[in-house]
Design a protein around this motif. Structure first.
Motif, PDB file in Angstrom:
ATOM      1  N   LEU A 309     -20.395  27.621  -2.916  1.00  0.00           N
ATOM      2  CA  LEU A 309     -20.285  27.697  -1.455  1.00  0.00           C
ATOM      3  C   LEU A 309     -21.218  26.696  -0.778  1.00  0.00           C
ATOM      4  CD1 LEU A 309     -19.971  31.558  -0.887  1.00  0.00           C
ATOM      5  CD2 LEU A 309     -18.157  29.832  -0.779  1.00  0.00           C
ATOM      6  N   HIS A 310     -22.388  26.457  -1.369  1.00  0.00           N
ATOM      7  CA  HIS A 310     -23.285  25.441  -0.815  1.00  0.00           C
ATOM      8  C   HIS A 310     -22.617  24.061  -0.870  1.00  0.00           C
ATOM      9  CE1 HIS A 310     -26.924  28.102  -2.201  1.00  0.00           C
ATOM     10  NE2 HIS A 310     -26.160  28.694  -1.301  1.00  0.00           N
ATOM     11  N   ARG A 311     -21.953  23.773  -1.999  1.00  0.00           N
ATOM     12  CA  ARG A 311     -21.249  22.485  -2.107  1.00  0.00           C
ATOM     13  C   ARG A 311     -20.177  22.377  -1.020  1.00  0.00           C
ATOM     14  NH1 ARG A 311     -21.785  23.453  -8.056  1.00  0.00           N
ATOM     15  NH2 ARG A 311     -23.296  21.879  -8.763  1.00  0.00           N
ATOM     16  N   ALA A 312     -19.482  23.477  -0.785  1.00  0.00           N
ATOM     17  CA  ALA A 312     -18.456  23.470   0.258  1.00  0.00           C
ATOM     18  C   ALA A 312     -19.068  23.219   1.625  1.00  0.00           C
ATOM     19  CB  ALA A 312     -17.708  24.804   0.246  1.00  0.00           C
ATOM     20  N   LEU A 313     -20.227  23.830   1.889  1.00  0.00           N
ATOM     21  CA  LEU A 313     -20.890  23.628   3.180  1.00  0.00           C
ATOM     22  C   LEU A 313     -21.298  22.173   3.345  1.00  0.00           C
ATOM     23  CD1 LEU A 313     -21.973  24.863   5.781  1.00  0.00           C
ATOM     24  CD2 LEU A 313     -24.087  25.431   4.562  1.00  0.00           C
ATOM     25  N   MET A 314     -21.789  21.549   2.273  1.00  0.00           N
ATOM     26  CA  MET A 314     -22.168  20.134   2.363  1.00  0.00           C
ATOM     27  C   MET A 314     -20.953  19.261   2.633  1.00  0.00           C
ATOM     28  SD  MET A 314     -25.355  19.112  -0.081  1.00  0.00           S
ATOM     29  CE  MET A 314     -24.331  18.884  -1.506  1.00  0.00           C
ATOM     30  N   MET A 315     -19.823  19.601   2.037  1.00  0.00           N
ATOM     31  CA  MET A 315     -18.608  18.823   2.283  1.00  0.00           C
ATOM     32  C   MET A 315     -18.212  18.889   3.750  1.00  0.00           C
ATOM     33  SD  MET A 315     -16.518  20.000  -1.154  1.00  0.00           S
ATOM     34  CE  MET A 315     -14.976  19.175  -0.756  1.00  0.00           C
ATOM     35  N   THR A 316     -18.284  20.083   4.326  1.00  0.00           N
ATOM     36  CA  THR A 316     -17.907  20.209   5.740  1.00  0.00           C
ATOM     37  C   THR A 316     -18.905  19.482   6.629  1.00  0.00           C
ATOM     38  OG1 THR A 316     -19.090  22.316   6.006  1.00  0.00           O
ATOM     39  CG2 THR A 316     -16.791  22.429   5.333  1.00  0.00           C
ATOM     40  N   LYS A 317     -20.203  19.564   6.273  1.00  0.00           N
ATOM     41  CA  LYS A 317     -21.220  18.869   7.068  1.00  0.00           C
ATOM     42  C   LYS A 317     -21.033  17.351   7.010  1.00  0.00           C
ATOM     43  CE  LYS A 317     -24.086  22.340   8.279  1.00  0.00           C
ATOM     44  NZ  LYS A 317     -24.664  22.600   9.613  1.00  0.00           N
ATOM     45  N   ALA A 318     -20.519  16.873   5.850  1.00  0.00           N
ATOM     46  CA  ALA A 318     -20.288  15.433   5.689  1.00  0.00           C
ATOM     47  C   ALA A 318     -19.005  14.967   6.364  1.00  0.00           C
ATOM     48  CB  ALA A 318     -20.244  15.083   4.200  1.00  0.00           C
ATOM     49  N   GLY A 319     -18.235  15.900   6.934  1.00  0.00           N
ATOM     50  CA  GLY A 319     -17.037  15.533   7.673  1.00  0.00           C
ATOM     51  C   GLY A 319     -15.732  15.862   7.001  1.00  0.00           C
ATOM     52  N   ASP A 320     -15.780  16.259   5.716  1.00  0.00           N
ATOM     53  CA  ASP A 320     -14.542  16.601   5.014  1.00  0.00           C
ATOM     54  C   ASP A 320     -14.304  18.100   5.175  1.00  0.00           C
ATOM     55  OD1 ASP A 320     -12.318  16.561   3.462  1.00  0.00           O
ATOM     56  OD2 ASP A 320     -13.267  15.649   1.704  1.00  0.00           O
ATOM     57  N   ARG A 321     -13.936  18.494   6.387  1.00  0.00           N
ATOM     58  CA  ARG A 321     -13.902  19.908   6.730  1.00  0.00           C
ATOM     59  C   ARG A 321     -12.781  20.669   6.037  1.00  0.00           C
ATOM     60  NH1 ARG A 321     -14.112  19.332  13.104  1.00  0.00           N
ATOM     61  NH2 ARG A 321     -13.134  17.357  12.558  1.00  0.00           N
ATOM     62  N   ALA A 322     -11.605  20.105   5.959  1.00  0.00           N
ATOM     63  CA  ALA A 322     -10.490  20.802   5.335  1.00  0.00           C
ATOM     64  C   ALA A 322     -10.747  21.021   3.842  1.00  0.00           C
ATOM     65  CB  ALA A 322      -9.195  20.006   5.533  1.00  0.00           C
ATOM     66  N   ALA A 323     -11.253  19.984   3.175  1.00  0.00           N
ATOM     67  CA  ALA A 323     -11.526  20.101   1.739  1.00  0.00           C
ATOM     68  C   ALA A 323     -12.675  21.072   1.489  1.00  0.00           C
ATOM     69  CB  ALA A 323     -11.859  18.737   1.155  1.00  0.00           C
ATOM     70  N   GLY A 324     -13.693  21.035   2.348  1.00  0.00           N
ATOM     71  CA  GLY A 324     -14.822  21.941   2.198  1.00  0.00           C
ATOM     72  C   GLY A 324     -14.406  23.391   2.351  1.00  0.00           C
ATOM     73  N   LEU A 325     -13.564  23.655   3.346  1.00  0.00           N
ATOM     74  CA  LEU A 325     -13.101  25.022   3.571  1.00  0.00           C
ATOM     75  C   LEU A 325     -12.245  25.505   2.400  1.00  0.00           C
ATOM     76  CD1 LEU A 325     -12.873  27.479   5.388  1.00  0.00           C
ATOM     77  CD2 LEU A 325     -10.983  26.359   6.586  1.00  0.00           C
ATOM     78  N   ALA A 326     -11.359  24.642   1.913  1.00  0.00           N
ATOM     79  CA  ALA A 326     -10.515  25.015   0.776  1.00  0.00           C
ATOM     80  C   ALA A 326     -11.362  25.288  -0.465  1.00  0.00           C
ATOM     81  CB  ALA A 326      -9.508  23.899   0.487  1.00  0.00           C
ATOM     82  N   TYR A 327     -12.388  24.473  -0.672  1.00  0.00           N
ATOM     83  CA  TYR A 327     -13.274  24.646  -1.824  1.00  0.00           C
ATOM     84  C   TYR A 327     -14.000  25.988  -1.744  1.00  0.00           C
ATOM     85  CZ  TYR A 327     -16.485  23.016  -5.500  1.00  0.00           C
ATOM     86  OH  TYR A 327     -17.196  22.870  -6.662  1.00  0.00           O
TER      87      TYR A 327
END
Length: 359
Positions: A309-327
């Motif tokens: 979930l931390h990795r997903a949060l970093m993805m969304t913070k980096a701008g890849d919101r759809a991929a982060g949420l799916a992850y």
């Protein structure tokens, strides 16, 4: 009418205390407390604690306080039966036996589902509250109550338990336990991003009690870091993290110790992974995630999901919101339902919130 609410009203009136003064000790209004006294609203643990503090032990006895706070979330009939069975049998475990049992709950918390642990621990708390006749027993109860708070499903309910644990810890006169209870409660709330002012208060209390390096102080400092991150203060968050690392170097638990009372290297890395994911500092966050995955015992699957979930949060913070949420949702779904926790649910919600934010 709720009998507990009526008892609280009677004690308040007898003591000459106003509803406004009780309300000042909680997040509830005087009108809400009036409804509690009338039985139209539930007397939650934090409300009972506020009355206890305002009226004093003479009006709301310490054992009644613990019993009332314990019965709420679980089937009262089972708890009453178990409590009376123990009392009628006249059997009393030694303080050492109680301490060992609470130590086991700390280990179990790391590996089993919250619902199963909550039921067992609630039953023991009902029996334990009949035996609070020494500082050692109060210290043991404080630790058990803190663990119980971690099994609840709502931050407001958890705060009620943490407040009860703080009172029990103070009755023990055990400085290490007083600091640990506050530090553990502080990092629990701050890591979840829940009730940051309360987390800050718990952490401040822990740090004010003692400046000696300890696991309680370590967790209080990490709570400061997460509170600062939640408020967008990157400089303060990093400074608190650095302070915490210095304490960790002096107090770290053995790598093979699995307990809620322990902070081995993998758990410190987990705290830091969430912190730097929140701050959006990718390089430091990724290193903490690598350390956590490398050092964490393989049996702790719930904590592996934390890192995902931390990795997903970093993805969304980096701008890849759809991929982060799916992850994040994939990681949540992959974990069996009986292994999930309130904390994981709150982290998932933080990812979902970050994914919705416009840049």
């Amino acid at each position: 009418m709720d009998d507990l609410g009526a008892q609280l009203r009677h004690a308040r009136v007898e003591a000459g205390v106003t509803l406004a003064s009780i309300a000042a000790r909680t997040c509830y209004s005087a009108s809400h407390l009036s409804n509690v006294e009338a039985g139209r609203r539930t007397a939650t643990p934090d409300i009972v604690l506020a009355y206890a503090r305002a009226l004093g032990e003479a009006d709301v006895r310490r054992r009644d306080l613990l019993a009332a706070a314990t019965i709420g979330p679980i089937a009262a009939s089972d708890l009453i039966r178990n409590g009376f069975t123990a009392a009628l049998a006249g059997h009393r475990d030694s303080a050492d036996r109680w301490r060992d049992r609470v130590d086991q709950y700390g280990r179990d918390y790391m590996e089993i589902g919250a619902d199963s642990l909550q039921t067992r621990l609630a039953n023991d708390l009902v029996v334990m509250q009949q035996q609070l006749d020494s500082p050692t027993m109060w210290a043991t109860a404080a630790r058990a109550l803190t663990t119980y708070g971690k099994t609840t499903r709502d931050p407001a309910e958890a705060i009620g338990w943490y407040d009860t644990a703080r009172i029990a810890a103070d009755r023990s006169d055990d400085l290490a336990v007083r600091v640990w209870v506050r530090g553990r409660a502080a990092i629990a709330l701050a890591y979840e991003g829940a009730a940051l002012p309360v987390a800050q208060r718990y952490a401040d209390e822990a740090l004010a009690l003692s400046d000696r390096p300890s696991l309680g102080r370590l967790q209080a400092l990490m709570a400061h870091a997460h509170v600062a991150a939640g408020r967008g203060d990157t400089t303060a968050a990093i400074a608190a993290d650095q302070d915490a690392q210095r304490v960790f170097d002096q107090t770290a638990s053995p790598d093979n110790e699995i307990s809620d009372a322990a902070v081995p290297a993998w758990r410190m890395a987990t705290f830091r992974s969430m912190l730097y994911a929140r701050l959006g500092i990718t390089r430091t966050g990724e290193q903490a995630q690598t350390d956590a995955d490398r050092l964490r015992p393989a049996t702790l699957t719930r904590f592996a999901t934390h890192i995902e979930l931390h990795r997903a949060l970093m993805m969304t913070k980096a701008g890849d919101r759809a991929a982060g949420l799916a992850y994040a949702r994939q990681a949540w779904t992959a974990l069996p339902a009986d292994r999930r926790s309130q904390t994981l649910g709150l982290v998932l919600r933080e990812v979902e919130k970050a994914a919705r934010q416009r840049r």
